[in-house]
Design an enzyme around this catalytic site. Structure first.
Site, PDB file in Angstrom:
ATOM      1  CG  ASP A   1       3.090  -2.208   9.015  1.00  0.00           C
ATOM      2  OD1 ASP A   1       3.008  -3.848   8.600  1.00  0.00           O
ATOM      3  OD2 ASP A   1       3.120  -1.345   8.081  1.00  0.00           O
TER       4      ASP A   1
ATOM      5  NE  ARG B   1      -2.393   0.814   3.730  1.00  0.00           N
ATOM      6  CZ  ARG B   1      -3.204   1.253   4.542  1.00  0.00           C
ATOM      7  NH1 ARG B   1      -4.387   1.351   4.620  1.00  0.00           N
ATOM      8  NH2 ARG B   1      -2.605   1.739   5.709  1.00  0.00           N
TER       9      ARG B   1
ATOM     10  CG  ASP C   1       6.754  -3.134   9.320  1.00  0.00           C
ATOM     11  OD1 ASP C   1       7.407  -3.527   8.411  1.00  0.00           O
ATOM     12  OD2 ASP C   1       6.496  -1.700   9.384  1.00  0.00           O
TER      13      ASP C   1
ATOM     14  CB  THR D   1      -1.922   7.343  -3.113  1.00  0.00           C
ATOM     15  OG1 THR D   1      -1.317   6.125  -3.245  1.00  0.00           O
ATOM     16  CG2 THR D   1      -1.061   8.499  -3.437  1.00  0.00           C
TER      17      THR D   1
HETATM   18  C1  PRP Z   1      -1.114  -4.134   4.596  1.00  0.00           C
HETATM   19  C2  PRP Z   1      -1.901  -5.333   4.765  1.00  0.00           C
HETATM   20  C3  PRP Z   1      -2.800  -5.257   3.345  1.00  0.00           C
HETATM   21  C4  PRP Z   1      -3.188  -3.834   3.231  1.00  0.00           C
HETATM   22  C5  PRP Z   1      -4.226  -3.357   3.953  1.00  0.00           C
HETATM   23  O1  PRP Z   1       0.012  -4.622   3.574  1.00  0.00           O
HETATM   24  O2  PRP Z   1      -1.343  -6.614   4.974  1.00  0.00           O
HETATM   25  O3  PRP Z   1      -2.284  -5.903   2.528  1.00  0.00           O
HETATM   26  O4  PRP Z   1      -1.959  -3.210   4.130  1.00  0.00           O
HETATM   27  O5  PRP Z   1      -4.710  -2.078   3.486  1.00  0.00           O
HETATM   28  P1  PRP Z   1      -5.707  -1.643   2.749  1.00  0.00           P
HETATM   29  O6  PRP Z   1      -6.914  -2.598   2.864  1.00  0.00           O
HETATM   30  O7  PRP Z   1      -5.862  -0.262   3.051  1.00  0.00           O
HETATM   31  O8  PRP Z   1      -5.318  -1.955   1.272  1.00  0.00           O
HETATM   32  P2  PRP Z   1       1.245  -3.545   3.423  1.00  0.00           P
HETATM   33  O9  PRP Z   1       0.931  -2.548   2.227  1.00  0.00           O
HETATM   34  O10 PRP Z   1       1.513  -2.712   4.610  1.00  0.00           O
HETATM   35  O11 PRP Z   1       2.365  -4.508   2.738  1.00  0.00           O
HETATM   36  P3  PRP Z   1       3.173  -5.592   3.737  1.00  0.00           P
HETATM   37  O12 PRP Z   1       2.220  -6.577   4.069  1.00  0.00           O
HETATM   38  O13 PRP Z   1       4.223  -5.728   2.618  1.00  0.00           O
HETATM   39  O14 PRP Z   1       3.874  -4.670   4.961  1.00  0.00           O
HETATM   40  N1  URA Z   2      -1.972  -2.690   6.994  1.00  0.00           N
HETATM   41  C1  URA Z   2      -1.664  -2.892   8.383  1.00  0.00           C
HETATM   42  O1  URA Z   2      -0.760  -3.600   8.518  1.00  0.00           O
HETATM   43  N2  URA Z   2      -2.374  -2.431   9.293  1.00  0.00           N
HETATM   44  C2  URA Z   2      -3.273  -1.530   9.358  1.00  0.00           C
HETATM   45  O2  URA Z   2      -3.902  -1.291  10.236  1.00  0.00           O
HETATM   46  C3  URA Z   2      -3.624  -1.182   8.056  1.00  0.00           C
HETATM   47  C4  URA Z   2      -3.105  -1.629   7.170  1.00  0.00           C
END
Ligand code: PRP
Ligand code: URA
Length: 206
Positions: free
Chosen positions: A197, A101, A200, A105
């Site tokens: 997160d 994400r 992470d 944006t």
């Molecule tokens: C997080 C999570 C989802 C997304 C959710 O991933 O694991 O994939 O955000 O957000 P949304 O519903 O607003 O799209 P992230 O983009 O942090 O990637 P990562 O798992 O690689 O850390």
């Molecule tokens: N992605 C995450 O990992 N946590 C949140 O709360 C939203 C998006």
């Protein structure tokens, strides 16, 4: 349809992964266990077919799963749900969708997709612990539909009302499974109270 799976063991383990002091090891183990416990509910309506077998005593007709199951974790955090489910469905195949994400944006950015063959016939379970704006899950489901998938379930741990509404609008045919429907999103697009997160915390990258 939205299904919130409120089993006491799931709620207990969810409390553990919400706590800010929970470290990577416990976060990882409990996330996987929650996914495994949710698997009973997610698989409740899987189609079965009648087959004829022989027990040591006699022939009998019995039932087996009628469709292949494909798990599709959204990278990265969805990976933390795969083992919990394959412990129960060891024959499940696993595809992957890479999305992150954009921090400004909040739009999903695609970077990878790889699926087994015949996903048009299979029951697909899209895995991601977090359903925040719903943009990532909706994009992942679009990608799968473009590849021919039509039996899709979305399995998340924590969701927001905004994310649920987005999936209901974009993909009314997709059932959504959550362990908790939280209050909403903060100004940075994080689920509150949420668990932070997920990627992470799962991989220890912050
Ligand atoms: C997080 C999570 C989802 C997304 C959710 O991933 O694991 O994939 O955000 O957000 P949304 O519903 O607003 O799209 P992230 O983009 O942090 O990637 P990562 O798992 O690689 O850390
Ligand atoms: N992605 C995450 O990992 N946590 C949140 O709360 C939203 C998006």
């Amino acid at each position: 349809m939205l299904i919130v799976v409120e089993h006491p063991l799931i709620q207990h383990k969810l409390t553990l992964i919400r706590k800010k002091e929970t470290g990577t090891k416990d976060f990882r183990e409990n996330l996987d266990e929650i996914a495994g416990l949710m698997a009973y509910e997610i698989t409740r309506d899987l189609p079965t077919q009648e087959i004829e077998i022989e027990t040591p005593l006699q022939k009998c007709s019995t039932r087996e799963l009628a469709r292949e199951i494909v798990l599709v974790p959204i990278l990265r955090a969805g990976l933390g749900m795969v083992d919990g489910i394959t412990n129960l469905i060891p024959t499940a195949k696993v595809g992957h969708i890479g999305l992150y994400r954009d921090h400004i944006t909040l739009e999903p950015m695609n970077y990878y997709a790889k699926f087994p063959g015949n996903i048009d016939e299979a029951v697909i379970m899209v895995l991601d612990p977090m359903l925040a704006t719903g943009g990532s899950a909706s994009s992942a489901i679009n990608t799968l539909k473009d590849e021919g998938a039509c039996h899709i379930k979305l399995v998340c741990i924590v969701g927001s009302p905004e994310g649920v509404q987005r999936i209901k609008n974009d993909h009314p045919d997709v059932d959504i499974y959550l362990a908790s429907l939280d209050e909403g999103l903060n100004e940075l697009g994080y689920i509150v109270p949420g668990l932070g997160d997920a990627g992470d915390r799962l991989f220890g990258t912050k």
